[in-house]
Design a protein around this motif. Sequence first.
Motif, short mmCIF file in Angstrom:
data_model
loop_
_atom_site.label_atom_id
_atom_site.label_comp_id
_atom_site.label_asym_id
_atom_site.label_seq_id
_atom_site.Cartn_x
_atom_site.Cartn_y
_atom_site.Cartn_z
N GLY A 103 -12.71 17.04 26.74
CA GLY A 103 -14.05 17.19 27.32
C GLY A 103 -14.26 16.32 28.55
N GLY A 104 -13.54 15.21 28.60
CA GLY A 104 -13.63 14.34 29.78
C GLY A 104 -14.90 13.51 29.83
N THR A 105 -15.71 13.54 28.79
CA THR A 105 -17.02 12.89 28.87
C THR A 105 -16.91 11.37 28.92
N ASN A 106 -15.82 10.83 28.44
CA ASN A 106 -15.63 9.38 28.52
C ASN A 106 -14.56 9.04 29.56
N LEU A 107 -13.44 9.76 29.50
CA LEU A 107 -12.31 9.44 30.38
C LEU A 107 -12.67 9.53 31.86
N VAL A 108 -13.38 10.59 32.23
CA VAL A 108 -13.68 10.77 33.65
C VAL A 108 -14.62 9.67 34.15
N ASP A 109 -15.59 9.30 33.32
CA ASP A 109 -16.45 8.16 33.68
C ASP A 109 -15.61 6.91 33.91
N LEU A 110 -14.69 6.66 32.99
CA LEU A 110 -13.90 5.43 33.08
C LEU A 110 -12.96 5.46 34.29
N MET A 111 -12.53 6.65 34.67
CA MET A 111 -11.71 6.75 35.89
C MET A 111 -12.55 6.44 37.12
N ARG A 112 -13.77 6.93 37.13
CA ARG A 112 -14.64 6.63 38.28
C ARG A 112 -14.87 5.14 38.41
N LEU A 113 -14.97 4.48 37.25
CA LEU A 113 -15.22 3.03 37.25
C LEU A 113 -13.94 2.24 37.40
N ARG A 114 -12.80 2.94 37.49
CA ARG A 114 -11.50 2.30 37.62
C ARG A 114 -11.14 1.48 36.39
N VAL A 115 -11.73 1.83 35.28
CA VAL A 115 -11.35 1.21 34.01
C VAL A 115 -10.08 1.89 33.50
N GLU A 116 -10.02 3.19 33.65
CA GLU A 116 -8.81 3.96 33.34
C GLU A 116 -8.21 4.44 34.67
N THR A 117 -6.90 4.26 34.80
CA THR A 117 -6.23 4.71 36.04
C THR A 117 -4.97 5.49 35.67
N PRO A 118 -5.15 6.63 35.01
CA PRO A 118 -3.97 7.40 34.60
C PRO A 118 -3.21 7.94 35.81
N SER A 119 -1.90 8.06 35.64
CA SER A 119 -1.07 8.64 36.70
C SER A 119 -1.26 10.15 36.75
N ARG A 120 -1.62 10.72 35.59
CA ARG A 120 -1.62 12.17 35.46
C ARG A 120 -2.60 12.55 34.35
N LEU A 121 -3.30 13.65 34.57
CA LEU A 121 -4.13 14.19 33.48
C LEU A 121 -3.48 15.48 33.00
N VAL A 122 -3.29 15.55 31.69
CA VAL A 122 -2.74 16.76 31.08
C VAL A 122 -3.90 17.44 30.36
N ASP A 123 -4.37 18.53 30.96
CA ASP A 123 -5.54 19.23 30.45
C ASP A 123 -5.15 20.01 29.19
N VAL A 124 -5.74 19.65 28.06
CA VAL A 124 -5.39 20.31 26.80
C VAL A 124 -6.45 21.31 26.36
#
Lengths: 697, 327
Positions: free
Chosen positions: B30-51
Amino acid sequence: MSAIGASLARIEGIEKVTGAADYAYETTAEQETLYGWVVQSSIVTGRILDIGVDAVLALPGVVEVVTWRNAPHLEDTGDGELNVLQHAIISYRGQPVAVVIAETLETAREAANVLEVSYSAGESDVLMSPDHLRLYAPDKVNPAFETDSVIGEVDVALADAVTSIDHSYSTPALFNNPMEPHATTAEWQGGRLELVDSTQGSSVTAEQIGALFGIPGEAVHVRAEHVGGGFGSKGSPRPNVPLAAIAAKITGRRVKLAYTRQMMSSLAGYRTPTVSRMRLGADADGRLTAISHEAFSQTSTLFEFAEQTAEATRHMYAAPNRRTTHRLVALDVPTPRWMRAPGECPGMYALESAMDELAAAAGIDPIELRRRNEPERDPELDVPYSSRDLIGCMERGAELFGWAERDPRPAAHIDGRWAIGTGMAASTYPAMAQPSGAVVTAMPDGRYRLGINATDIGTGSRTVMRQIAADALDVEPEAIDIRIADSNLPKASVAGGSSGTASWGWAVTKACRELRISLQTGMTIPPDGITVTATTDAEIAAQEELSRHAFGAQFVEVRVDLDSGEVVVPRMVGVFAAGRIMNPRLARSQFIGAMTMGLGMALHEVGELDTVLGDYANHDFATYHIPACADVKDIRVEWLDEEDTHLSPMGGKGIGEIGIVGAAAAVANAVAHATGIRVRDLPIQPDKLIADLPARF
Amino acid sequence: MKPFEYERADDVAGAVATLERDPDAKYLAGGTNLVDLMRLRVETPSRLVDVNRLDLGGIVVEADGAVRIGAAVRNSDLAADPVIRERYPVLSRALLSAASGQLRNMASVGGNLLQRTRCVYFMDSSKPCNKREPGSGCPAIVGVSRELAILGASEHCIATHPGDMAVALTALDAIVHFETAAGPDSLPMSGFHRLPGDDPSRDTNLPPGALITSVEVPPLSFGGRSTYRKARDRRSYAFALASVAAALDVEDGIIRDLRIAVGAVSHKPWRATVAEELLRGSPATPDRFEAAIRAELDIARPTEQNAFKIPLVTRLVVGVLDELAHP
């Protein structure tokens, strides 16, 4: 038929709800625009040692990094918050240390994230308290009120009082969170600066930004066609404006710069935390013999802002002995500024809570207590009120709310897991007007062109100005084309202090009336029309000395969950006497919005200070709570027909702020009635109640 | 936001293989938490695998009476499911108390289990946080901790699991099924989230790269007599100050069996086993409820700011159990 008083819809309503209205960050011609991103200090006080500009400049798409080393010189205009990037000294956590400018927003943001800034950190002090060793008395309090007032012998009267109370009430740091965060688009054209800014006053922005750059205000052209709220935080330029202008100057390009929601807590101004020590004394009949209000608040080291927390106490109730004081401490914090009803809002929370406690202590109904202390004249200014109908508001509110059936005993009404209570409080806000100008042109085709550098921050002022002009010209509102929010138009006051409609409407009325006189001479209208420009400096200066205030009364029911301490507010009633209401539709939404904001102040909003890291740690909408729809049940608003001939020609008192004044006290008073627990430290969150709630089992 | 690769997975094995190759990749549901955290640079994944296109939906009642919930089922759909509403009202109510309608329409079951703490220090990448940046320190312990843990915290971290659904699933003894490169595996909810200890960077015991495929809720005869209550700072769209998921089986005023899990008090949903043990076989009375939850909270170590959670949890648990005892 009069256009004033009609419930006309906002002229720009369709544009706004369809997304067609352009805000400051949405101006077109994208290909020419660069994007600025603010880099903020991660220390509280100290110095910047170095900034790794070269590494960031090497990133693709990064155009420039502005720091104190390369920023253009700004003049010292007395507001250190605006003197951005002028030196390496840090005065609060979150202060701008650089602006990264890039071809895209995403690049600017990422480059700002990876920019390395090294610091040498110093000692810091961010905690305000009424015992602070560095408290001082400012020369004046916002905007120009006396710091202290003393009448009679307060301490003697308190000692002799039959009933007295002595309590301190505190409010936390509160943050302006308009829907549209601060944003500016800036471009230099030769020596002239073009700004599209999210501001409550494009005249003041032009003047202040011109002064910073050492150019006349006329060389700064500011537009603010649509503004998504302000609550005072856009009442004067904040760092976003000089930062955008600097970025545009150094690149020679057009630059857009906006705050994130998180930046709002340190770069937009906020309501200072306040502490009010209230002492009230009354005789056996509940007549006040003494009122003492000692207020404490904070300012920054960059600019002195002194919240006028005790000002409203000077005008509310009769008492022969009175004292109000304001003490301030300058801390290593962002500068607090205006937030909806600065002064009145925290101060009346304290006074109206104290009045409720006095009523309980004296065994007098809260409305009756206020009635017995109704002053004949303004008790401190010693002049008559232009009009005052607090009693009418309380009576009508009591009727609408069903106050008469109230059982005054606290914690006496339990329904299952709910403790139910009711409370009331008075509201007040000064009726002010500032000098403004307006221009109106009669065109040969029978239409009129009205221009005034007013701002519509969402209140509907564009619509109301057209209504006012229609009556002054005696034409239909649709015959008038209106332009606002452009500093090329006649200078007007800021959309603040609930004074916009009175100030601008006065100038509009004057210009339109003078135009009508010109037209009555029977002259033919030339192709470019007949134009009249008017200003109201003389009229404002000639106002007789009176105490001009709007009044109101708010009633609240609460249900407190005895299992959790959560407070639910099923209904609020507000009745206001605010002179003539220009547009009921727009007025209602102002009152309801402000009461909702007062509900948030009562139950939800709090800046949570981290005294070690030195900032307010909850700076987004997930952690800084404002009311959700589920919190706002039934808010009923009425106003009394009030004719006051001592105001502007339209006869209105201003309605933007009074709704927030008293709302928090009414909630706190209702919670005390429901539970027997008096919370004197807002907001009333479950932790303030849970340990002391009546037992359920 | 740090630049990243994006790819859409076609099957579970392929998704798992991608994370096996690229340990810095993350699954996107859903991205409801991960995408927020990416915007805040809390999460910096190299790649997103859309499931989101994987076949991980569906709510199925199995032969043994267990209900298997696909990992991709949206929170809104799960809350509204008639089987869930009838057999496990605690789960439906927990879901409906969470977030907002829009977020529930996006949030998946698998992602919801993995949502990260909302500790204000974790969410602010300009500040130290042992969870986000191991070894940098925990400013919350002496800082803003009003919403944080009172049970099972460590000197390194006092974060809470912020969710609601997981609290209900913990009370229901649910089992989390997942897939790794080594094949399918599972963890009980009681062992899914972990306490922070000296490694707060890890929220769960899920192996690296694992993809949650479903959640199995075993049958519970008294699951219909269950509920969820959440105390919070506003009536909607706020994380819990404390929450209680409970189910109660009472006959002739005596508790035959019960389940209690408490939310927003620990790094994991807190199953109140001490209280359960004390109450099993005891009269269903408020004083017994109170004594039991007090015993459970004996080991609580609050900060000054969150000490209120002890009376809050106490009153909430007593109130909820009393409500279930007198339907």
